[in-house]
Scaffold this motif. Structure first.
Motif, PDB file in Angstrom:
ATOM      1  N   ARG A   1      -6.794   3.744   7.020  1.00 45.20           N
ATOM      2  CA  ARG A   1      -6.973   2.291   7.130  1.00 45.20           C
ATOM      3  C   ARG A   1      -8.370   1.869   6.655  1.00 45.20           C
ATOM      4  O   ARG A   1      -8.529   0.867   5.962  1.00 45.20           O
ATOM      5  CB  ARG A   1      -6.778   1.845   8.586  1.00 45.20           C
ATOM      6  CG  ARG A   1      -5.346   1.660   8.991  1.00 45.20           C
ATOM      7  CD  ARG A   1      -5.256   0.846  10.282  1.00 45.20           C
ATOM      8  NE  ARG A   1      -3.989   1.092  10.937  1.00 45.20           N
ATOM      9  CZ  ARG A   1      -3.781   2.003  11.866  1.00 45.20           C
ATOM     10  NH1 ARG A   1      -4.787   2.760  12.279  1.00 45.20           N
ATOM     11  NH2 ARG A   1      -2.591   2.163  12.408  1.00 45.20           N
ATOM     12  N   ARG A   2      -9.395   2.619   7.082  1.00 45.32           N
ATOM     13  CA  ARG A   2     -10.757   2.250   6.700  1.00 45.32           C
ATOM     14  C   ARG A   2     -10.903   2.238   5.178  1.00 45.32           C
ATOM     15  O   ARG A   2     -11.490   1.316   4.600  1.00 45.32           O
ATOM     16  CB  ARG A   2     -11.779   3.204   7.312  1.00 45.32           C
ATOM     17  CG  ARG A   2     -13.208   2.894   6.856  1.00 45.32           C
ATOM     18  CD  ARG A   2     -14.230   3.773   7.521  1.00 45.32           C
ATOM     19  NE  ARG A   2     -14.415   3.428   8.928  1.00 45.32           N
ATOM     20  CZ  ARG A   2     -15.278   4.046   9.741  1.00 45.32           C
ATOM     21  NH1 ARG A   2     -16.048   5.029   9.266  1.00 45.32           N
ATOM     22  NH2 ARG A   2     -15.382   3.688  11.004  1.00 45.32           N
TER      23      ARG A   2
ATOM     24  N   ARG B   1       0.855  -1.183   0.000  1.00 45.90           N
ATOM     25  CA  ARG B   1       0.000   0.000   0.000  1.00 45.90           C
ATOM     26  C   ARG B   1       0.891   1.233   0.000  1.00 45.90           C
ATOM     27  O   ARG B   1       1.840   1.323   0.766  1.00 45.90           O
ATOM     28  CB  ARG B   1      -0.880   0.007   1.251  1.00 45.90           C
ATOM     29  CG  ARG B   1      -1.857  -1.162   1.338  1.00 45.90           C
ATOM     30  CD  ARG B   1      -2.503  -1.220   2.709  1.00 45.90           C
ATOM     31  NE  ARG B   1      -3.707  -2.055   2.707  1.00 45.90           N
ATOM     32  CZ  ARG B   1      -4.521  -2.188   3.736  1.00 45.90           C
ATOM     33  NH1 ARG B   1      -4.265  -1.549   4.874  1.00 45.90           N
ATOM     34  NH2 ARG B   1      -5.605  -2.944   3.649  1.00 45.90           N
TER      35      ARG B   1
ATOM     36  N   ALA C   1      -0.661   3.902   9.024  1.00 46.37           N
ATOM     37  CA  ALA C   1      -1.675   3.046   8.398  1.00 46.37           C
ATOM     38  C   ALA C   1      -1.051   1.936   7.553  1.00 46.37           C
ATOM     39  O   ALA C   1      -1.768   1.191   6.895  1.00 46.37           O
ATOM     40  CB  ALA C   1      -2.605   3.892   7.544  1.00 46.37           C
TER      41      ALA C   1
ATOM     42  N   ASP D   1      -8.872  -0.694   3.645  1.00 39.49           N
ATOM     43  CA  ASP D   1      -9.487  -1.996   3.940  1.00 39.49           C
ATOM     44  C   ASP D   1     -10.777  -2.218   3.150  1.00 39.49           C
ATOM     45  O   ASP D   1     -11.157  -3.357   2.862  1.00 39.49           O
ATOM     46  CB  ASP D   1      -9.764  -2.125   5.438  1.00 39.49           C
ATOM     47  CG  ASP D   1      -8.496  -2.271   6.264  1.00 39.49           C
ATOM     48  OD1 ASP D   1      -7.422  -2.551   5.669  1.00 39.49           O
ATOM     49  OD2 ASP D   1      -8.559  -2.088   7.498  1.00 39.49           O
TER      50      ASP D   1
ATOM     51  N   ASP E   1      -4.657   8.124  10.579  1.00 36.04           N
ATOM     52  CA  ASP E   1      -4.406   6.747  10.167  1.00 36.04           C
ATOM     53  C   ASP E   1      -5.666   5.888  10.207  1.00 36.04           C
ATOM     54  O   ASP E   1      -5.804   4.947   9.412  1.00 36.04           O
ATOM     55  CB  ASP E   1      -3.292   6.127  11.021  1.00 36.04           C
ATOM     56  CG  ASP E   1      -3.589   6.172  12.502  1.00 36.04           C
ATOM     57  OD1 ASP E   1      -3.646   5.107  13.134  1.00 36.04           O
ATOM     58  OD2 ASP E   1      -3.758   7.279  13.048  1.00 36.04           O
TER      59      ASP E   1
END
Length: 202
Positions: A120-121, A6, A45, A124, A116
């Protein structure tokens, strides 16, 4: 979704002319500056990070070293052309830097509420072949996660201050919105009146 790599691009090459306080990348934030705050959030993240810088580049690099940041600084020589120039410069660097990441999240340096947890959300929630865009209380905005091939297309299509907006407008059927308003604020810092919302600035 499991991802091998990422990456985050921070667009931080603006002059901050409307704000009138110099480059927004260098606005002070809790003992650091907005450029290092954004790079730190992305690293927390789980992203490798590149940051597109223009005015104030020497000072931004100094801050990155001071914070022991591993972010790669990309100098945008034509930053005056707008965010599209920053996106193109960052994507050029990404294409020449070795193995491409699976996905890239594009961050704006002047959104101090993007931390972060937000990054991340979005990462993901991302589905290969689509773009994943933050929504703030139902309103689509930034940041946006792209497959790397889509980001390259977006950089090629970018004009002026549009950054990836041209690509997003051309491919609405590929864009998923993910609500982030429960985590933070997506407000940006553009005008002097915006400073009041962020006591950490200054």
């Amino acid at each position: 979704m499991t991802l091998h790599h990422r990456h985050a691009i921070v667009l931080a090459a603006g002059t901050g002319s409307r704000l009138g306080l110099g480059p927004k990348a260098l606005l002070p934030w809790n003992g650091e500056v907005l450029a290092t705050r954004a790079a730190r959030a992305a690293a927390l993240a789980g992203c490798s990070v590149s940051i597109a810088i223009g005015p104030g580049a020497v000072e931004v690099r100094r801050w990155l070293r001071r914070r022991s940041s591993s972010a790669v600084a990309v100098h945008v020589h034509d930053a005056a052309l707008g965010m599209s120039a920053s996106l193109r410069a960052a994507v050029r660097q990404l294409r020449s830097a070795g193995p491409r990441p699976d996905v890239v999240i594009v961050l704006l340096v002047d959104q101090p509420g993007v931390d972060d947890a937000v990054i991340r959300r979005l990462l993901d929630a991302h589905t290969t072949g689509r773009a994943t865009r933050a929504a703030w209380n139902g309103v689509p905005g930034n940041p946006v996660v792209f497959d790397t091939d889509h980001l390259i297309e977006a950089a090629d299509a970018a004009l002026g201050d549009s950054a990836a907006r041209v690509w997003l407008a051309l491919h609405p059927h590929l864009v998923d919105a993910v609500e982030c308003g429960d985590l933070s604020s997506g407000a940006d810092v553009d005008e002097p009146s915006d400073l009041a919302a962020w006591p950490e600035l200054g």
